[in-house]
Design a protein around this motif. Structure first.
Motif, PDB file in Angstrom:
ATOM      1  N   GLN A 177       7.598   1.477  45.975  1.00 27.72           N
ATOM      2  CA  GLN A 177       7.415   0.045  45.751  1.00 27.72           C
ATOM      3  C   GLN A 177       8.036  -0.785  46.873  1.00 27.72           C
ATOM      4  O   GLN A 177       7.486  -1.816  47.274  1.00 27.72           O
ATOM      5  CB  GLN A 177       8.027  -0.341  44.398  1.00 27.72           C
ATOM      6  N   GLU A 178       9.171  -0.343  47.373  1.00 25.08           N
ATOM      7  CA  GLU A 178       9.870  -1.093  48.416  1.00 25.08           C
ATOM      8  C   GLU A 178       9.413  -0.710  49.821  1.00 25.08           C
ATOM      9  O   GLU A 178       9.903  -1.268  50.802  1.00 25.08           O
ATOM     10  CB  GLU A 178      11.377  -0.861  48.283  1.00 25.08           C
ATOM     11  N   ARG A 179       8.478   0.256  49.919  1.00 23.87           N
ATOM     12  CA  ARG A 179       7.955   0.765  51.200  1.00 23.87           C
ATOM     13  C   ARG A 179       9.069   1.359  52.050  1.00 23.87           C
ATOM     14  O   ARG A 179       9.103   1.207  53.278  1.00 23.87           O
ATOM     15  CB  ARG A 179       7.206  -0.307  51.966  1.00 23.87           C
ATOM     16  N   ASP A 180       9.994   2.046  51.401  1.00 24.84           N
ATOM     17  CA  ASP A 180      11.074   2.763  52.078  1.00 24.84           C
ATOM     18  C   ASP A 180      10.582   4.194  52.298  1.00 24.84           C
ATOM     19  O   ASP A 180      10.634   5.033  51.401  1.00 24.84           O
ATOM     20  CB  ASP A 180      12.339   2.739  51.219  1.00 24.84           C
ATOM     21  N   TYR A 181      10.106   4.485  53.493  1.00 29.79           N
ATOM     22  CA  TYR A 181       9.387   5.721  53.765  1.00 29.79           C
ATOM     23  C   TYR A 181      10.310   6.923  53.883  1.00 29.79           C
ATOM     24  O   TYR A 181      11.412   6.839  54.445  1.00 29.79           O
ATOM     25  CB  TYR A 181       8.598   5.588  55.069  1.00 29.79           C
ATOM     26  N   ASP A 182       9.834   8.023  53.336  1.00 29.95           N
ATOM     27  CA  ASP A 182      10.401   9.320  53.674  1.00 29.95           C
ATOM     28  C   ASP A 182       9.737   9.847  54.938  1.00 29.95           C
ATOM     29  O   ASP A 182      10.408  10.407  55.817  1.00 29.95           O
ATOM     30  CB  ASP A 182      10.188  10.306  52.519  1.00 29.95           C
ATOM     31  N   GLU A 183       8.402   9.620  55.047  1.00 27.13           N
ATOM     32  CA  GLU A 183       7.672  10.137  56.204  1.00 27.13           C
ATOM     33  C   GLU A 183       6.276   9.516  56.242  1.00 27.13           C
ATOM     34  O   GLU A 183       5.700   9.167  55.201  1.00 27.13           O
ATOM     35  CB  GLU A 183       7.561  11.661  56.099  1.00 27.13           C
ATOM     36  N   TYR A 184       5.742   9.340  57.443  1.00 28.51           N
ATOM     37  CA  TYR A 184       4.358   8.918  57.631  1.00 28.51           C
ATOM     38  C   TYR A 184       3.689   9.966  58.522  1.00 28.51           C
ATOM     39  O   TYR A 184       4.190  10.282  59.594  1.00 28.51           O
ATOM     40  CB  TYR A 184       4.292   7.544  58.294  1.00 28.51           C
ATOM     41  N   GLU A 185       2.560  10.505  58.040  1.00 22.71           N
ATOM     42  CA  GLU A 185       1.945  11.647  58.726  1.00 22.71           C
ATOM     43  C   GLU A 185       0.484  11.357  59.071  1.00 22.71           C
ATOM     44  O   GLU A 185      -0.255  10.774  58.270  1.00 22.71           O
ATOM     45  CB  GLU A 185       2.012  12.891  57.829  1.00 22.71           C
TER      46      GLU A 185
END
Length: 777
Positions: free
Chosen positions: A751-759
């Protein structure tokens, strides 16, 4: 996305779509019960085709699109999946050059009912879907798209149904052999063989066919992973090669005989066996502060699956009408496994080696009995009433193994790491009644189907029973179809029907799956209600000359009791482990049990246990257009053009707000042509396909999937009346599948767009060439 000059030229120059060969003329004969039946087609007309075949315009009251095998055959499809991809609204979210779970109108495969000879069959998907690439194209007589439900068919068809009609002994005469080879971009060459024969025997007619084909698909994958979509910092990357190499064995048999003055008995059976090895070799590089972590990841997925079914039917005159009995048994078996090793090196030095393996042992069996009676109740009105009984058992077990090395070079020795097994049993008894009437210009059909379902679910872990649940539900499914022949060439159709989608099998099993969605766990819900939908189809067709047809159809589905992921409010196993000390302190300070401490939730967990629940409504709608016609009006009677285009859309609310149904492509279209050269006894043609982007959002992951353009062509030469040779080529634009993947640890981060990873992941498979020879005798 690749933009080739040839593809751009095709877009501008063509007005066409899925294409293929010549249909033989069928003469009519009167059957013992007074109906008409097409006389047997000569099988050599499937070998040497001098005409172009077009989409059939059926006389069905319900909205049906019908395509003979000859419509597809010149491009030499290997499987039913290769055929279906050319049809209106047929979408696939598979690996590149793979067509397994068909998504009619872009919806998940579980929303599409796949029938074989009009009968339901069990399949490989946990969503109750049947993978259409399991059936070889050579076994097929024709394929029907059933856009709306009728009372005399099972109502599991929110998106519609695909009926794969296998060759029937009564409709074919003669024999032929098909021999060919496929060549792939990496120079791999694989053979294919098929043979069909049909004729009179045992007081009736028998057809038998066999097919053996090597299946091969080699792909190159690349993944780049970043901290977030800005792509300012790459945290890892991966190069992978994947090879799917195997062989499919299949056969079908059909026997038909007349009994007495009015009776007819038929027996049909099919068998498909898939032996395939999927080999993956990956090299991963990860950047962690000043360290460079490299991993070699070999993987192997041996696949051993079988689909088979047998059915018998008997039709005869009785009580002023016609009575029919159908008994069918079908089975799917899966004995497959997945093996993956990982050898990790930090700054060039060995650090760790580990491996995981999982074996799958699945049996899905369905047995059905249908009794139906049809009779006239007026000059132009018919009554049909009947009952379907179906029993189903799905028995599946997952056994996990693990290994971890102590030193570099240790041999892999697996140890048991858990076993999860479940049995789902369903019994259905579905009575129905249907009335229909045909007039000179107006026809109608109205029916009611009442589906009753009793289900029992048991599951175990590590051999010990963990739980059981039962769920019964009943659904009343009305349907109405209207057809107006405005003129001899113009037709309007309107269909209203209620349909149902039963829960996926994995949604029903009440077993806790650790880390199923990021750091979040998942618990199945055996008390789920089925989804239901009220649907409308409004269509218009216009006949173009003798063979051509153009059509447009508007559809809408109002889906109720939609099944989506919801948060149970229980912390995940990961969260509990992280707060173990806090829980212990709470127990000591308050004098309560550990269960009460967890229920009081004195901490702020970052991950949870999610489950599936009926959460609300969704809407699906779109427009489908198709054209199939010779260019006779332009002075080109030997040129056939084909075009279909579908605009697809939907709305659903999930835990983050409004979105489309997961993985529903925005559009899909096919365009192409065939040109016949009668003086040279030759033909050639081209087809082009493009599928719009698809978006999926589930807990902890969001994916946009994009496919490149698919271009195919063929050229054939006919020799006399019994021999032909055909060259076809697929994926000539070397289309890629590109995925844009947003990953999160939990719902709050999503919800907060706090990414673990973008692939970013892309895969390519290269062109495929095929040469096929057919000989009739």
């Amino acid at each position: 996305m690749k933009h080739h000059a040839l593809a751009i030229g095709l877009r501008r120059a063509l007005a066409c779509a899925a294409l293929f060969p010549a249909s033989a003329a069928w003469s009519q004969t009167t059957m013992p019960d007074g109906s008409t039946q097409a006389q047997a087609k000569q099988l050599d007309t499937l070998v040497v085709q001098g005409e172009i075949a077009y989409r059939n315009r059926t006389d069905d009251i319900e909205p049906v699109l019908s395509y003979d095998l000859e419509y597809f055959q010149r491009f030499e499809p290997n499987t039913v999946g290769d055929m279906v991809k050319r049809l209106p609204s047929a979408v696939f979210i598979s690996d590149i050059m793979e067509y397994d779970g068909v998504r009619m109108r872009g919806l998940d495969p579980g929303y599409t009912q796949v029938l074989i000879n009009g009968k339901k069959v069990p399949g490989a998907g946990d969503d109750r879907s049947f993978w259409v690439d399991r059936i070889p194209a050579e076994m097929v007589d024709h394929i029907e798209i059933l856009r709306s439900n009728s009372a005399n068919r099972s109502g599991d068809a929110v998106a519609g149904a695909i009926n794969i009609v296998l060759r029937d002994a009564y409709l074919f005469e003669g024999s032929y052999v098909r021999l060919g080879a496929n060549r792939y971009y990496d120079d791999e060459i694989n053979p294919t063989f098929g043979a069909v024969t049909s004729g009179q025997a045992l007081g009736g007619r028998i057809l038998a066919g066999v097919n053996v084909q090597d299946r091969y698909n080699a792909k190159i994958k690349r993944s780049d992973r970043f901290n977030d979509p800005s792509m300012e910092e790459r945290v890892s990357w991966e190069d992978q090669t994947e090879v799917k190499d195997g062989r499919d064995y299949s056969g079908n048999i059909s026997y038909t005989a007349d009994v007495g003055q009015t009776g007819r008995v038929n027996i049909n059976g099919f068998y498909v066996k898939t032996d395939r090895d999927v080999t993956e070799v990956s090299h991963e590089v990860e950047y962690d502060d000043q360290d460079v972590i490299e991993s070699d990841v070999p993987g192997l997925n041996p696949i051993n699956q079988k689909n088979w079914g047998i059915g018998a039917g008997y039709k005869f005159d009785m009580a002023g009408g016609t009575t029919e009995f159908d008994l069918d048994h079908a089975r799917f078996e899966d004995d497959s496994s997945v093996i993956e090793e990982k050898h990790e090196y930090v700054n060039g030095q060995w650090d760790a080696s580990e491996a995981e393996a999982q074996s799958v042992d699945a049996r899905d069996t369905e047995t059905s009995l249908k009794v139906a009676h049809r009779r006239a109740i007026g000059a132009a009105t018919e009554l049909e009433l009947g009952v379907d009984y179906r029993t189903k058992e799905r028995d599946i077990a997952y056994t996990n193994y693990a290994w971890e090395a102590e030193e570099e070079g240790d041999s892999v020795v697996y140890e048991l790491d858990g076993r999860l097994a479940s049995v789902i049993e369903e019994d259905r008894l579905d009575p129905y009644i249907m009335f229909s009437g045909r007039g000179q210009r107006f026809s109608w059909e109205a029916g009611l189907r009442y589906e009753t379902t009793q289900s029992d679910i048991t599951y175990s872990e590590d051999g010990e029973a963990q739980g059981a649940a039962s769920k019964d539900y009943n659904e009343l499914l009305p349907s109405l179809h209207l057809k107006w022949d405005l003129t001899d060439t113009d037709r309007v159709s309107l269909s209203l029907a209620r349909s149902v989608k039963r829960p996926n099998f994995n949604e029903l099993i009440p077993a806790l799956l650790d880390g199923e969605y990021g750091d979040n766990d998942y618990l199945g819900n055996p008390l789920l209600e089925p989804e239901t939908a009220v649907g409308i189809d409004l269509g218009f067709e216009h006949r173009l000359g003798k063979h051509g047809v153009i059509g447009i159809n508007f559809f809408y589905r109002d889906v109720k009791d939609l099944i989506e992921l919801v948060n149970t409010g229980e912390p995940s196993e990961d969260a509990l482990d992280g707060y173990a000390d806090d829980i212990e302190d709470y127990v000591e300070e308050n004098g309560v049990s550990e269960e009460d401490a967890i229920a009081a939730n004195p901490f702020d967990p970052e991950s949870w246990v999610f489950t599936s629940a009926n959460v609300g409504d969704g809407k699906v709608y779109g427009v489908e257009f198709d054209l199939s016609t010779p260019l006779t009006a332009l002075g080109l009677p030997n040129t056939g053009v084909f075009l279909n285009y579908s605009y697809l859309d939907s709305k659903v609310d999930d835990f983050l707000g409004e979105r489309r149904f997961n993985n529903q492509a925005k559009s899909v279209y096919n365009i192409g042509f065939i040109h016949d050269l009668p003086d040279l006894a030759a033909s050639f043609g081209v087809t082009y396909r493009k599928q719009g982007d698809a978006y999926s959002r589930i807990l902890a992951e969001e994916v946009t999937t994009s496919y490149g353009e698919d271009l195919e062509l063929f050229a054939e030469k006919r020799f006399g009346d019994s021999f032909s040779i055909r060259l076809s080529a697929a994926n000539l634009l070397d289309a890629s599948k590109d995925e844009f993947i947003h990953k999160f640890d939990n719902q709050a981060d999503q919800q907060e767009r706090d990414y673990d990873e973008y692939e970013l992941e892309t895969e390519e498979a290269g062109p495929r060439y095929q040469v096929v020879m057919r000989w009739a005798f």
